[in-house]
Each structure stands twice: as structure tokens, then as C-alpha cells.
Enzyme design. Sequence first.
Site, PDB file in Angstrom:
ATOM      1  N   ARG A   1     -12.287  14.154   6.434  1.00 28.12           N
ATOM      2  CA  ARG A   1     -10.958  14.651   6.769  1.00 28.12           C
ATOM      3  C   ARG A   1     -10.611  15.455   5.398  1.00 28.12           C
ATOM      4  NH1 ARG A   1      -7.955   9.382   7.027  1.00 28.12           N
ATOM      5  NH2 ARG A   1      -5.856  10.951   7.371  1.00 28.12           N
TER       6      ARG A   1
ATOM      7  N   SER B   1      -6.251   4.669   9.092  1.00 25.44           N
ATOM      8  CA  SER B   1      -6.910   4.649   7.949  1.00 25.44           C
ATOM      9  C   SER B   1      -6.455   3.624   6.990  1.00 25.44           C
ATOM     10  CB  SER B   1      -7.094   6.081   6.971  1.00 25.44           C
ATOM     11  OG  SER B   1      -7.346   5.909   5.889  1.00 25.44           O
TER      12      SER B   1
ATOM     13  N   ASP C   1     -14.002   4.015   7.503  1.00 22.96           N
ATOM     14  CA  ASP C   1     -12.873   4.820   6.775  1.00 22.96           C
ATOM     15  C   ASP C   1     -13.435   5.766   5.829  1.00 22.96           C
ATOM     16  OD1 ASP C   1      -9.995   5.443   6.382  1.00 22.96           O
ATOM     17  OD2 ASP C   1     -10.357   4.519   4.527  1.00 22.96           O
TER      18      ASP C   1
ATOM     19  N   LYS D   1      -7.693  -1.110   6.485  1.00 27.09           N
ATOM     20  CA  LYS D   1      -8.203  -1.392   5.370  1.00 27.09           C
ATOM     21  C   LYS D   1      -7.243  -2.832   5.243  1.00 27.09           C
ATOM     22  CE  LYS D   1      -8.060   2.648   3.660  1.00 27.09           C
ATOM     23  NZ  LYS D   1      -8.151   3.760   2.781  1.00 27.09           N
TER      24      LYS D   1
ATOM     25  N   HIS E   1       0.836  -1.154   0.057  1.00 27.57           N
ATOM     26  CA  HIS E   1      -0.047  -0.129   0.015  1.00 27.57           C
ATOM     27  C   HIS E   1       0.810   1.274   0.246  1.00 27.57           C
ATOM     28  CE1 HIS E   1      -4.077   1.865   0.774  1.00 27.57           C
ATOM     29  NE2 HIS E   1      -3.580   2.649   1.213  1.00 27.57           N
TER      30      HIS E   1
END
Length: 444
Positions: A170, A185, A163, A189, A84
Amino acid sequence: VTPSAVALIGRKRDGGALSAAEIGWLISAYLRNEVDDAQMAAFLMAGVIRGFNDDEAAALTEVLVETGRSIDLSILKGPTVDKHSTGGVGDVTTLIVAPMLAAAGCQVAKLSGRGLGHTGGTLDKLESIPGMRVDLSPEQVLRQVEQIGLAVAAAGPDLVPGDRRLYALRDVTGTVGDPALIASSVMSKKIAGGAAHILLDVKVGGGALVADLEQARTLAERCVTIGSAHGRRVGALLTQMDEPLAPAVGNALEVGAAVEVLRGDRRGPLHDLSVELAAATLRLIGHKEEEAVSKSAGVLASGEALEKFRELVSAQGGDPSCVDRPWDVLPSADVVVDWTPSPGVVQRIDARAIGELAGSLGAARRRLGEAIDPAVGLELLLRVGERSEDGQPVARIHAASRTDAEEAKDALEQAVTMGDEACEPLPLVLGSVGFDGEDHSARP
Ligand code: URA
């Protein structure tokens, strides 16, 4: 007793910490609409200014994971891995690294996102391949990984819905760039996604969410700690995002660049960082450093990663000939013009400005759910430190109209700084977290 949102916001405002139970209540109440957007925004802003501690970051992650379902990858044979990035410009490494890892024997269930602000999203890029589908159910992801070792798909609506809601808030309240909020966040995930080994590419610089190296390190350390608490092996590379990574920014243009790297037709930072990221992931599953690097470079050089990419595209309905003839198959823009500044050495390419420019050409959404133009964007023909000779273009604009292309030239004047001085190329990898003999044993 039911806690009071106002009291919890006030405690955070005054620099206090919240217990896991209090954070759990606040987020759940927000998702039930018992705490409203204004209150949650006030809480987030208080936290960004005062800071969240490690326990609060862990509690936030926990409650976010619990808002949805998780994918169980335990039936897969072989090490499960995920990768990620915290988001950058021209950051198309997933399309290269995920097939490399599958070719190296990993089980890659990669859940990706769409573009956000000035940063691009893997799903938007993949969808520029004609026919390509990214909306797979968790069951389809699992079946595809069983068959070919690889799937790249959207995190469905039932995976960490908390999220999605919090992120949208946000995004519009100036509370995106906080290490604890980003860590919770991202990690919520990744934990719901089920992989035992997680490699994070934490981007640092003007084109990233976090500009400061120490903040990036804190973010990476938080992610490693949260992952360990969930029995996951997490490592992070801190990588430079001051200039765009790929030689092109824009959805189809980036896919084309990734295919060129997979085909062995293109060297440079996109190639080099892909090899580093894949090698770092192989270290997470237990390979020694040297072996990881040679295996990573090997699956790319042998064409095995390219064949995995072809299998991925076919499995998800895309036209596999994009692997052989990317520029014939991918959509192309109506207007293509060069931008040629006065000659000199490239001193700076402002990644954020380039991302915003690609977005304004149509590569990104301005409103939720808007269609994007897969063909538009920019090619960057030179990098920081390289010299342009007289009349040599530095960028190529791919636009939907002549007017857009002319406006883009003006924006490039601002985004790219030319000068006479010699200038060093920017480093790619600035640091790492979670590798040096620390024990973060993962489940198989
Ligand atoms: N990527 C995410 O998924 N979440 C963040 O908060 C930042 C980057």
C-alpha cells in the site's frame, strides 16, 4: 472451485462486493505468492476507488489476524487496555499515556510501530534512550506487564505478518489512506495484541493519513464495529493533525518533550491530549466521565505516571536517569541553530512538511532497515495563533551538519506561514466515536 484473481479484481473494479470467503482466498493466495504484487495492487486500487463495505472490512481484518499468532492476556489481573494512533507528526502521546494508564491500574500491553513516511514511530523514539530494547517476545511482554503493568514493544514477526506485507505494498501504490484498509490494518494488530479495551486516536488533517473529518469518522466507526464483533470495547477520539502535536519533532527531542510532560514541567497540547486520551481509555473500562478525567490528570500531577515510565525504561534495559535529566542522557545533535522569520503571528505550521523535514535531517528512514539519527529534528517554539516579537525564533533546528541546518531553514520558510492577522489556536479534539452509551461490552 478456486476463484480467479482476475475475476475478483474485475468485480471490484466494476463496483461489486466480495464475499468473506473470496477476500479470505485472495489475501491468503497473495501471502502464498499465488497472487502477485501487481494483482494485489490492482485489487487495492479498485477497492480504494470503489470503496469497501463494512462486511468486506471485517473480512479483511479476519484474514489478517489469521495470518499470525495472537497474544493471550487472560492471565493478567485487571483491565487490559491498548491505545493506537493512526499516525501523526510529533505524536508522542504513547510515552505519556501508557504509563498514566498503568499508574491508574490498567494492564498495558502496547505493541507499537516504527516511523512510516512523514509520520514518526514510537519504537524509534524509545530507542533513542540509551540501552532501551523494544524487541520483546510475546512471552516477555506478558511477563513484564504482570510485573509492572506496562510494556511497549514491537509487534514481533509472527504477529499479523499479512499486514506487514500488505502495508508495504500500500505504501508504494498510493493505497494507504482508505478507511477500510486502515481499519483492517489497525484492528487486526489490536485484536492479535489481545487487549479487551482499545482506544484509538484517529488523526485528522494535513499531517495525518486521513485529511477529511467525515472519512475519519467512517474509519473510527469501522474500527468500533470490527472490535465489537471480536468482543472488544473500542472507542476513538478524532484529533487534529494539521500542526505537529509535540513542541518538537525528531526521536530524542520528542522523548525529552514527553518526559517534561510526565515531570510536570511542560503544559500545552501534548499534555492536554495525553490527559484526554487516558481519560477516554478509563471511560472504556467503565469509569464515569468526571472520575476518568480527574484520575487521568491525577496520576500525571502526582508523579505516579513518571515513576511508571521510569519502571518501563528500566525493565527494557534503558538508562532510567533519562527520567531525571533527559537532556543530559538523550543523544544531542552537533549543530543547533535558531530559525527566526520576520515577526508576526504564526498562521500555519504544515505538519506533513515538518515531518518530512525532520525525516530529511535524518530522523526517518529513506530505505527499509536504514539507521536513523536519533538526535536530529526540530523544536517548534511557537504554535499557530502565537506571535513572535522582533528577533524571536519560531523554530530551532537540530542537525548533523551546518549544510543540513541551512537547508532546513529554507524548508521552514515553506512549512511555516507567518502573517499579521490574529489567528485562533487549532482545536485538539474534533469528535469521538463509540462512547455515548452504546453497548460494546468487552470480555474482562
Ligand atoms: N496504522 C496502521 O497500523 N495501519 C494503517 O493502515 C494506518 C495506520
